[in-house]
Design a protein around this motif. Structure first.
Motif, PDB file in Angstrom:
ATOM      1  N   ALA A 159      53.138 -16.357  -4.884  1.00  0.00           N
ATOM      2  CA  ALA A 159      53.763 -17.680  -4.978  1.00  0.00           C
ATOM      3  C   ALA A 159      53.375 -18.381  -6.271  1.00  0.00           C
ATOM      4  O   ALA A 159      54.043 -19.337  -6.684  1.00  0.00           O
ATOM      5  CB  ALA A 159      53.365 -18.532  -3.772  1.00  0.00           C
ATOM      6  N   ASN A 160      52.331 -17.915  -6.923  1.00  0.00           N
ATOM      7  CA  ASN A 160      51.900 -18.518  -8.191  1.00  0.00           C
ATOM      8  C   ASN A 160      52.680 -17.979  -9.394  1.00  0.00           C
ATOM      9  O   ASN A 160      52.544 -18.507 -10.497  1.00  0.00           O
ATOM     10  CB  ASN A 160      50.405 -18.263  -8.403  1.00  0.00           C
ATOM     11  CG  ASN A 160      49.555 -18.932  -7.325  1.00  0.00           C
ATOM     12  OD1 ASN A 160      49.829 -20.069  -6.945  1.00  0.00           O
ATOM     13  ND2 ASN A 160      48.534 -18.235  -6.847  1.00  0.00           N
ATOM     14  N   LYS A 161      53.495 -16.956  -9.178  1.00  0.00           N
ATOM     15  CA  LYS A 161      54.252 -16.367 -10.270  1.00  0.00           C
ATOM     16  C   LYS A 161      55.600 -17.079 -10.424  1.00  0.00           C
ATOM     17  O   LYS A 161      56.208 -17.514  -9.438  1.00  0.00           O
ATOM     18  CB  LYS A 161      54.487 -14.875 -10.023  1.00  0.00           C
ATOM     19  CG  LYS A 161      53.218 -14.029  -9.949  1.00  0.00           C
ATOM     20  CD  LYS A 161      53.540 -12.550  -9.942  1.00  0.00           C
ATOM     21  CE  LYS A 161      54.189 -12.096 -11.227  1.00  0.00           C
ATOM     22  NZ  LYS A 161      54.336 -10.635 -11.323  1.00  0.00           N
ATOM     23  N   ALA A 162      56.065 -17.169 -11.663  1.00  0.00           N
ATOM     24  CA  ALA A 162      57.375 -17.784 -11.907  1.00  0.00           C
ATOM     25  C   ALA A 162      58.491 -16.845 -11.468  1.00  0.00           C
ATOM     26  O   ALA A 162      59.528 -17.283 -10.959  1.00  0.00           O
ATOM     27  CB  ALA A 162      57.535 -18.129 -13.383  1.00  0.00           C
ATOM     28  N   ARG A 163      58.309 -15.544 -11.671  1.00  0.00           N
ATOM     29  CA  ARG A 163      59.269 -14.533 -11.255  1.00  0.00           C
ATOM     30  C   ARG A 163      58.537 -13.358 -10.626  1.00  0.00           C
ATOM     31  O   ARG A 163      57.426 -13.012 -11.045  1.00  0.00           O
ATOM     32  CB  ARG A 163      60.125 -14.051 -12.431  1.00  0.00           C
ATOM     33  CG  ARG A 163      61.081 -15.112 -12.965  1.00  0.00           C
ATOM     34  CD  ARG A 163      61.955 -14.581 -14.088  1.00  0.00           C
ATOM     35  NE  ARG A 163      62.934 -15.583 -14.494  1.00  0.00           N
ATOM     36  CZ  ARG A 163      64.126 -15.754 -13.937  1.00  0.00           C
ATOM     37  NH1 ARG A 163      64.492 -14.929 -12.952  1.00  0.00           N
ATOM     38  NH2 ARG A 163      64.947 -16.694 -14.351  1.00  0.00           N
ATOM     39  N   VAL A 164      59.170 -12.737  -9.649  1.00  0.00           N
ATOM     40  CA  VAL A 164      58.557 -11.634  -8.910  1.00  0.00           C
ATOM     41  C   VAL A 164      59.255 -10.334  -9.299  1.00  0.00           C
ATOM     42  O   VAL A 164      60.484 -10.272  -9.372  1.00  0.00           O
ATOM     43  CB  VAL A 164      58.668 -11.859  -7.394  1.00  0.00           C
ATOM     44  CG1 VAL A 164      58.097 -10.674  -6.624  1.00  0.00           C
ATOM     45  CG2 VAL A 164      57.950 -13.150  -6.998  1.00  0.00           C
ATOM     46  N   LEU A 170      59.548   3.214  -5.819  1.00  0.00           N
ATOM     47  CA  LEU A 170      58.607   2.335  -5.135  1.00  0.00           C
ATOM     48  C   LEU A 170      58.801   2.408  -3.624  1.00  0.00           C
ATOM     49  O   LEU A 170      59.931   2.579  -3.150  1.00  0.00           O
ATOM     50  CB  LEU A 170      58.798   0.890  -5.603  1.00  0.00           C
ATOM     51  CG  LEU A 170      58.567   0.624  -7.094  1.00  0.00           C
ATOM     52  CD1 LEU A 170      59.001  -0.783  -7.455  1.00  0.00           C
ATOM     53  CD2 LEU A 170      57.092   0.840  -7.449  1.00  0.00           C
ATOM     54  N   PRO A 171      57.726   2.258  -2.850  1.00  0.00           N
ATOM     55  CA  PRO A 171      57.859   2.305  -1.388  1.00  0.00           C
ATOM     56  C   PRO A 171      58.401   0.977  -0.841  1.00  0.00           C
ATOM     57  O   PRO A 171      58.052  -0.097  -1.320  1.00  0.00           O
ATOM     58  CB  PRO A 171      56.417   2.534  -0.917  1.00  0.00           C
ATOM     59  CG  PRO A 171      55.573   1.919  -1.989  1.00  0.00           C
ATOM     60  CD  PRO A 171      56.314   2.145  -3.282  1.00  0.00           C
ATOM     61  N   LEU A 230      59.893  -6.101  -8.648  1.00  0.00           N
ATOM     62  CA  LEU A 230      59.974  -5.195  -7.508  1.00  0.00           C
ATOM     63  C   LEU A 230      58.625  -4.509  -7.292  1.00  0.00           C
ATOM     64  O   LEU A 230      58.226  -4.266  -6.142  1.00  0.00           O
ATOM     65  CB  LEU A 230      61.067  -4.154  -7.758  1.00  0.00           C
ATOM     66  CG  LEU A 230      61.876  -3.719  -6.526  1.00  0.00           C
ATOM     67  CD1 LEU A 230      62.559  -4.898  -5.886  1.00  0.00           C
ATOM     68  CD2 LEU A 230      62.891  -2.648  -6.909  1.00  0.00           C
ATOM     69  N   ALA A 231      57.917  -4.228  -8.370  1.00  0.00           N
ATOM     70  CA  ALA A 231      56.600  -3.598  -8.240  1.00  0.00           C
ATOM     71  C   ALA A 231      55.632  -4.509  -7.495  1.00  0.00           C
ATOM     72  O   ALA A 231      54.746  -4.028  -6.778  1.00  0.00           O
ATOM     73  CB  ALA A 231      56.050  -3.259  -9.621  1.00  0.00           C
ATOM     74  N   ASP A 232      55.796  -5.849  -7.650  1.00  0.00           N
ATOM     75  CA  ASP A 232      54.942  -6.789  -6.912  1.00  0.00           C
ATOM     76  C   ASP A 232      55.110  -6.630  -5.410  1.00  0.00           C
ATOM     77  O   ASP A 232      54.180  -6.900  -4.629  1.00  0.00           O
ATOM     78  CB  ASP A 232      55.289  -8.237  -7.288  1.00  0.00           C
ATOM     79  CG  ASP A 232      54.918  -8.580  -8.721  1.00  0.00           C
ATOM     80  OD1 ASP A 232      53.952  -7.989  -9.241  1.00  0.00           O
ATOM     81  OD2 ASP A 232      55.597  -9.443  -9.317  1.00  0.00           O
ATOM     82  N   LEU A 233      56.312  -6.211  -4.987  1.00  0.00           N
ATOM     83  CA  LEU A 233      56.619  -6.124  -3.557  1.00  0.00           C
ATOM     84  C   LEU A 233      56.310  -4.758  -2.960  1.00  0.00           C
ATOM     85  O   LEU A 233      56.339  -4.594  -1.737  1.00  0.00           O
ATOM     86  CB  LEU A 233      58.102  -6.447  -3.327  1.00  0.00           C
ATOM     87  CG  LEU A 233      58.582  -7.818  -3.838  1.00  0.00           C
ATOM     88  CD1 LEU A 233      60.083  -7.966  -3.608  1.00  0.00           C
ATOM     89  CD2 LEU A 233      57.822  -8.956  -3.162  1.00  0.00           C
ATOM     90  N   ARG A 283      61.060 -17.549  -4.945  1.00  0.00           N
ATOM     91  CA  ARG A 283      60.901 -17.218  -6.347  1.00  0.00           C
ATOM     92  C   ARG A 283      62.019 -16.259  -6.789  1.00  0.00           C
ATOM     93  O   ARG A 283      62.377 -15.336  -6.046  1.00  0.00           O
ATOM     94  CB  ARG A 283      59.535 -16.555  -6.596  1.00  0.00           C
ATOM     95  CG  ARG A 283      58.345 -17.467  -6.300  1.00  0.00           C
ATOM     96  CD  ARG A 283      58.255 -18.585  -7.321  1.00  0.00           C
ATOM     97  NE  ARG A 283      57.109 -19.471  -7.068  1.00  0.00           N
ATOM     98  CZ  ARG A 283      57.184 -20.638  -6.428  1.00  0.00           C
ATOM     99  NH1 ARG A 283      58.358 -21.039  -5.959  1.00  0.00           N
ATOM    100  NH2 ARG A 283      56.119 -21.376  -6.256  1.00  0.00           N
ATOM    101  N   PRO A 284      62.572 -16.463  -7.978  1.00  0.00           N
ATOM    102  CA  PRO A 284      63.582 -15.526  -8.488  1.00  0.00           C
ATOM    103  C   PRO A 284      62.953 -14.187  -8.824  1.00  0.00           C
ATOM    104  O   PRO A 284      61.736 -14.082  -9.017  1.00  0.00           O
ATOM    105  CB  PRO A 284      64.110 -16.232  -9.734  1.00  0.00           C
ATOM    106  CG  PRO A 284      62.976 -17.114 -10.173  1.00  0.00           C
ATOM    107  CD  PRO A 284      62.285 -17.561  -8.921  1.00  0.00           C
ATOM    108  N   MET A 285      63.788 -13.174  -8.922  1.00  0.00           N
ATOM    109  CA  MET A 285      63.306 -11.841  -9.250  1.00  0.00           C
ATOM    110  C   MET A 285      63.402 -11.612 -10.749  1.00  0.00           C
ATOM    111  O   MET A 285      64.319 -12.101 -11.413  1.00  0.00           O
ATOM    112  CB  MET A 285      64.118 -10.788  -8.493  1.00  0.00           C
ATOM    113  CG  MET A 285      64.025 -10.937  -6.975  1.00  0.00           C
ATOM    114  SD  MET A 285      64.944  -9.646  -6.100  1.00  0.00           S
ATOM    115  CE  MET A 285      63.952  -8.202  -6.507  1.00  0.00           C
ATOM    116  N   GLN A 286      62.460 -10.857 -11.287  1.00  0.00           N
ATOM    117  CA  GLN A 286      62.450 -10.564 -12.716  1.00  0.00           C
ATOM    118  C   GLN A 286      63.727  -9.811 -13.122  1.00  0.00           C
ATOM    119  O   GLN A 286      64.360 -10.125 -14.134  1.00  0.00           O
ATOM    120  CB  GLN A 286      61.221  -9.726 -13.069  1.00  0.00           C
ATOM    121  CG  GLN A 286      61.053  -9.465 -14.555  1.00  0.00           C
ATOM    122  CD  GLN A 286      60.749 -10.747 -15.325  1.00  0.00           C
ATOM    123  OE1 GLN A 286      59.964 -11.580 -14.877  1.00  0.00           O
ATOM    124  NE2 GLN A 286      61.391 -10.916 -16.483  1.00  0.00           N
ATOM    125  N   ALA A 287      64.106  -8.825 -12.305  1.00  0.00           N
ATOM    126  CA  ALA A 287      65.373  -8.105 -12.499  1.00  0.00           C
ATOM    127  C   ALA A 287      66.280  -8.534 -11.354  1.00  0.00           C
ATOM    128  O   ALA A 287      66.111  -8.077 -10.222  1.00  0.00           O
ATOM    129  CB  ALA A 287      65.149  -6.602 -12.477  1.00  0.00           C
TER     130      ALA A 287
END
Length: 317
Positions: free
Chosen positions: A178-183, A215-216, A185-188, A263-267
């Motif tokens: 939640a502290n990131k501006a964008r998330v 990614l899993p 897929l690797a974060d998830l 949060r929006p996604m990076q891609a």
């Protein structure tokens, strides 16, 4: 009998003189007299006794007056109704939306759009996207709002207008992401995820994206709509990639503002909505105006949250 004859007859019956009847109708006395004689010839009976310049109705004329007024009043009502339909001040609507938007956004828009003006009969239903597609295919509703169909054949018998926008990641407020501006897929990867039920296009798009990046994807909670998933996100049981209208609904209702963030996604992962319109059921002015208004409202909502909405022109499918 015709309407000109009946109008002249009523005017004479309800006026003190032939000249007064002519003034009511905006016609000349000879024209009114001719209409009365023509009506009598059509009926094969006299409706008035002529004494000098005055006309005195026979008893049978009183019966005809009652029936003539019914016909002429009904015609006036029909004429006013058609004028209202043409101007969008009245009409009937049969519309449907999928469960998420139909619980709040869609009915709120329709109610605000109709307001207190005009005379409208509204039938609004909540159906699954597949059910809406079938309702439109069978020409049973004016239009429906749902997830975009994954594919359609030439016999679909409806037009599809797509509205696409960026998906968002729903997170518990206390989650580190939640502290990131964008998330990303690797974060998830490896996180317990909430998702729509297997077979839904959005879920398939997510699975394809995870697989493509190697990614899993670990789905721990499944739901028919996004709204129930929010409560599992709230308790920290899962994260979820949700459609942008789920974010819009939360922005408006503020039901979970202290516990869930988006949060929006990076891609960006695009979510596809659609307005489906039957091809063989011509829309009334009211339905056309409502559909256009809903499309504009959608774009405004999606732009307000930064979801980068885009639309496609309706195309026959």
């Amino acid at each position: 009998m015709n309407l000109t004859q009946l109008s002249a007859f009523r005017a004479v019956m309800t006026s003190a003189s032939l000249s007064e009847a002519a003034r009511k109708l905006g016609r000349t006395q000879p024209a009114v007299s001719l209409a009365i004689r023509s009506l009598e010839d059509t009926l094969g009976m006299k409706l008035f006794e002529r004494r000098g310049r005055q006309l005195f109705p026979v008893p049978e004329a009183q019966y005809l007056l009652v029936e003539a007024e019914k016909v002429l009043d009904r015609l006036t009502t029909v004429s006013r109704t058609m004028q209202s339909l043409a101007s969008g001040r009245a009409g009937s609507l049969r519309i449907s939306a999928m469960p998420g938007p139909s619980s709040f956004l869609f009915p709120r828009f329709v109610a605000d759009w109709l307001g207190e003006k005009g005379e409208f009969n509204v039938n609004i239903t909540s159906r699954s996207s597949m059910q809406i597609e079938e309702l439109v295919r069978t020409q049973s509703i004016d239009f429906g709002f749902c997830d975009a169909p994954s594919s359609t054949g030439r016999d679909a018998q409806y037009e599809t207008e797509k509205i696409t926008a960026d998906s968002y990641v729903a997170l518990p407020r206390r989650h580190p992401l939640a502290n990131k501006a964008r998330v990303t897929l690797a974060d998830l990867a490896g996180e317990p995820m909430g998702a729509l039920q297997a077979g839904h296009t959005h879920r398939e798009h997510i699975a394809e994206r995870f697989q493509r990046e190697g990614l899993p994807l670990e789905v721990s909670v499944e739901s028919q709509t996004f709204s129930p998933l929010m409560h599992f996100v709230r308790t920290g049981r899962c994260l979820a990639i949700v459609g942008p209208l789920a974010v819009v609904s939360e922005e408006i209702t503020r039901n979970l503002e202290q516990e869930v963030v988006f949060r929006p996604m990076q891609a960006p992962l695009r979510y596809e909505y659609a307005i489906l319109t039957p091809m063989l059921r011509p829309l009334s002015q009211v339905a056309l105006s409502l559909k256009s208004g809903w499309r504009e409202a959608l774009i405004e909502h999606l732009e307000a949250i930064g979801a980068a909405p885009s639309t496609e022109d309706p195309t026959a499918t």
